[in-house]
Design a protein around this motif. Structure first.
Motif, PDB file in Angstrom:
ATOM      1  N   UNK A 245       0.713  -0.717  -0.136  1.00 51.96           N
ATOM      2  CA  UNK A 245      -0.169   0.054   0.393  1.00 51.96           C
ATOM      3  C   UNK A 245       0.613   1.484  -0.401  1.00 51.96           C
ATOM      4  N   UNK A 246       1.821   1.135   0.864  1.00 52.12           N
ATOM      5  CA  UNK A 246       2.602   2.282   0.937  1.00 52.12           C
ATOM      6  C   UNK A 246       3.372   2.611  -0.649  1.00 52.12           C
ATOM      7  N   UNK A 247       3.491   1.364  -0.999  1.00 55.30           N
ATOM      8  CA  UNK A 247       4.812   1.442  -2.227  1.00 55.30           C
ATOM      9  C   UNK A 247       3.275   2.193  -3.646  1.00 55.30           C
ATOM     10  N   UNK A 248       2.452   2.018  -3.731  1.00 48.76           N
ATOM     11  CA  UNK A 248       1.413   2.730  -4.326  1.00 48.76           C
ATOM     12  C   UNK A 248       1.599   4.261  -4.313  1.00 48.76           C
ATOM     13  N   UNK A 249       1.568   4.657  -2.910  1.00 46.63           N
ATOM     14  CA  UNK A 249       1.988   6.036  -3.064  1.00 46.63           C
ATOM     15  C   UNK A 249       3.196   7.075  -3.545  1.00 46.63           C
ATOM     16  N   UNK A 250       4.044   5.674  -3.739  1.00 50.11           N
ATOM     17  CA  UNK A 250       5.851   6.156  -4.142  1.00 50.11           C
ATOM     18  C   UNK A 250       5.873   5.702  -5.581  1.00 50.11           C
ATOM     19  N   UNK A 251       4.810   5.087  -6.123  1.00 49.02           N
ATOM     20  CA  UNK A 251       4.924   5.032  -7.868  1.00 49.02           C
ATOM     21  C   UNK A 251       3.868   6.049  -8.304  1.00 49.02           C
ATOM     22  N   UNK A 252       3.293   6.458  -7.089  1.00 46.25           N
ATOM     23  CA  UNK A 252       2.589   7.589  -8.134  1.00 46.25           C
ATOM     24  C   UNK A 252       3.813   8.884  -8.032  1.00 46.25           C
ATOM     25  N   UNK A 253       4.127   9.045  -6.891  1.00 43.82           N
ATOM     26  CA  UNK A 253       5.162   9.949  -6.501  1.00 43.82           C
ATOM     27  C   UNK A 253       6.175  10.216  -7.682  1.00 43.82           C
ATOM     28  N   UNK A 254       6.645   8.878  -8.387  1.00 43.00           N
ATOM     29  CA  UNK A 254       7.466   8.633  -9.253  1.00 43.00           C
ATOM     30  C   UNK A 254       6.573   8.819 -10.246  1.00 43.00           C
ATOM     31  N   UNK A 255       5.867   8.488 -10.783  1.00 41.07           N
ATOM     32  CA  UNK A 255       5.453   9.151 -12.012  1.00 41.07           C
ATOM     33  C   UNK A 255       5.194   9.853 -12.303  1.00 41.07           C
ATOM     34  N   UNK A 256       5.048  11.145 -10.668  1.00 44.27           N
ATOM     35  CA  UNK A 256       4.451  12.560 -11.146  1.00 44.27           C
ATOM     36  C   UNK A 256       5.987  13.245 -11.165  1.00 44.27           C
ATOM     37  N   UNK A 257       7.098  12.771 -10.807  1.00 46.71           N
ATOM     38  CA  UNK A 257       8.776  13.166 -10.949  1.00 46.71           C
ATOM     39  C   UNK A 257       8.783  12.470 -12.390  1.00 46.71           C
ATOM     40  N   UNK A 258       8.816  11.696 -12.917  1.00 41.27           N
ATOM     41  CA  UNK A 258       8.774  12.071 -14.369  1.00 41.27           C
ATOM     42  C   UNK A 258       8.329  12.585 -15.566  1.00 41.27           C
ATOM     43  N   UNK A 259       6.793  13.202 -14.467  1.00 44.73           N
ATOM     44  CA  UNK A 259       6.015  14.054 -15.748  1.00 44.73           C
ATOM     45  C   UNK A 259       7.148  15.550 -15.236  1.00 44.73           C
ATOM     46  N   UNK A 260       7.487  15.723 -13.872  1.00 46.24           N
ATOM     47  CA  UNK A 260       7.945  17.314 -13.219  1.00 46.24           C
ATOM     48  C   UNK A 260       8.996  17.096 -14.250  1.00 46.24           C
ATOM     49  N   UNK A 261      10.331  16.006 -14.376  1.00 46.25           N
ATOM     50  CA  UNK A 261      11.381  16.218 -14.504  1.00 46.25           C
ATOM     51  C   UNK A 261      11.422  16.388 -16.349  1.00 46.25           C
ATOM     52  N   UNK A 262      10.094  15.935 -16.748  1.00 55.50           N
ATOM     53  CA  UNK A 262      10.381  16.623 -18.232  1.00 55.50           C
ATOM     54  C   UNK A 262       9.897  17.689 -18.349  1.00 55.50           C
ATOM     55  N   UNK A 263       8.845  18.620 -17.723  1.00 58.27           N
ATOM     56  CA  UNK A 263       7.871  19.884 -17.358  1.00 58.27           C
ATOM     57  C   UNK A 263       9.630  20.109 -17.321  1.00 58.27           C
ATOM     58  N   UNK A 264      10.148  20.780 -16.419  1.00 59.72           N
ATOM     59  CA  UNK A 264      11.749  21.221 -16.030  1.00 59.72           C
ATOM     60  C   UNK A 264      12.393  21.403 -17.393  1.00 59.72           C
ATOM     61  N   UNK A 265      12.624  20.648 -18.197  1.00 63.56           N
ATOM     62  CA  UNK A 265      13.397  20.879 -19.433  1.00 63.56           C
ATOM     63  C   UNK A 265      12.448  22.156 -20.075  1.00 63.56           C
ATOM     64  N   UNK A 266      11.061  21.229 -20.214  1.00 64.44           N
ATOM     65  CA  UNK A 266      10.543  21.913 -21.265  1.00 64.44           C
ATOM     66  C   UNK A 266      10.774  24.232 -20.783  1.00 64.44           C
TER      67      UNK A 266
END
Length: 271
Positions: A245-266
């Protein structure tokens, strides 16, 4: 690249509302699918012949199941339910993405307000992009299906078929990564009121850095997933349940990290 990943991590950490929205959405969706599948599978398991019965009873069970599926309309209601769930998913996913991408672009607004405003303002454009992305994702499956049939006809063992399909599966995986990244940048453009042409031009000019960021964040997510799943198998019980259950939240954070890292380049390249 490391600076972009660091900035993306910081930006993801500052988006708790979006992370929680992703977590809640995926949790509710998982529970819905679990309830739907359970309502179908459990009655079938009750009808499955017990081990004390003969092999002929098991064969009769499968013959009856085949007859019910091919000769009656028993499966039709389940197909309608599956189609309804698919349509609901296709509507909710782009709405959620609209809220998230708008939130990244307008951090000066209140978290909940900008999320809802993003849904209201970008729902239709994001829905259109999502439908196009689904079409481009599914279209190559026809070619992949022909390769499966070809491998089945020309190879005698499952191992040989697997080796025959491995290069094609790898090509399809790379294709999915490229399509996902392309539409991510197109969504960045919509959220910041930039043209799609600007998004595509920025993507082409910085393709190597963008792909390296995508591969790195996906690799970190995969490693974390593998560690959690392995730990869950070793530490079975309540500890494993809490870890998953904790992993599910961590997985969503990693998904958000993927988006925000690309957004930082944008942000760094289009200004």
């Amino acid at each position: 690249m490391w600076k972009l990943l660091k900035n993306g991590f910081t930006n993801a950490w500052s988006q708790p509302f979006a992370v929680c929205a992703l977590f809640t959405y995926n949790l509710l969706w998982g529970l819905t699918l679990y309830a739907a599948v359970r309502s179908i599978v459990v009655p079938l398991l009750h009808r499955y012949p017990s081990p004390e019965l003969s092999r002929e009873a098991v064969q009769l069970f499968w013959l009856e199941a085949q007859f019910q599926i091919t000769k009656t309309d028993l499966i039709v209601p389940y197909l309608w339910w599956a189609l309804a769930l698919l349509l609901i998913r296709m509507v909710l996913s782009p709405l959620l993405s609209a809220g998230i991408y708008y939130s990244l672009e307008h951090t000066e607004l209140n978290a909940g307000y900008r999320f809802v405003r993003g849904i209201r303002k970008l729902a239709l454009p994001f829905l259109g992009l999502y439908v196009l992305q689904i079409f481009l994702t599914v279209a190559p499956l026809y070619l992949l299906g022909t390769k499966v049939i070809e491998g089945y006809q020309s190879h005698a063992s499952l191992t040989a078929i697997g080796w025959h399909l491995l290069p094609w599966i790898g090509i399809y995986g790379v294709y999915l990564l490229l399509i996902h990244t392309l539409f991510m940048y197109m969504q960045f453009g919509l959220a910041s009121s930039k043209s799609l042409l600007i998004s595509c031009r920025l993507l082409v000019r910085n393709a190597l850095t963008i792909l390296l960021i995508a591969i790195f964040t996906l690799s970190v997510t995969f490693i974390i997933s593998a560690l959690v799943m392995t730990s869950a198998m070793v530490w079975a019980g309540f500890t494993a349940l809490m870890l998953v259950q904790a992993y599910r939240l961590l997985h969503m954070f990693c998904k958000m990290w993927t988006i925000t890292s690309q957004h930082a380049l944008w942000n760094a390249k289009h200004e």
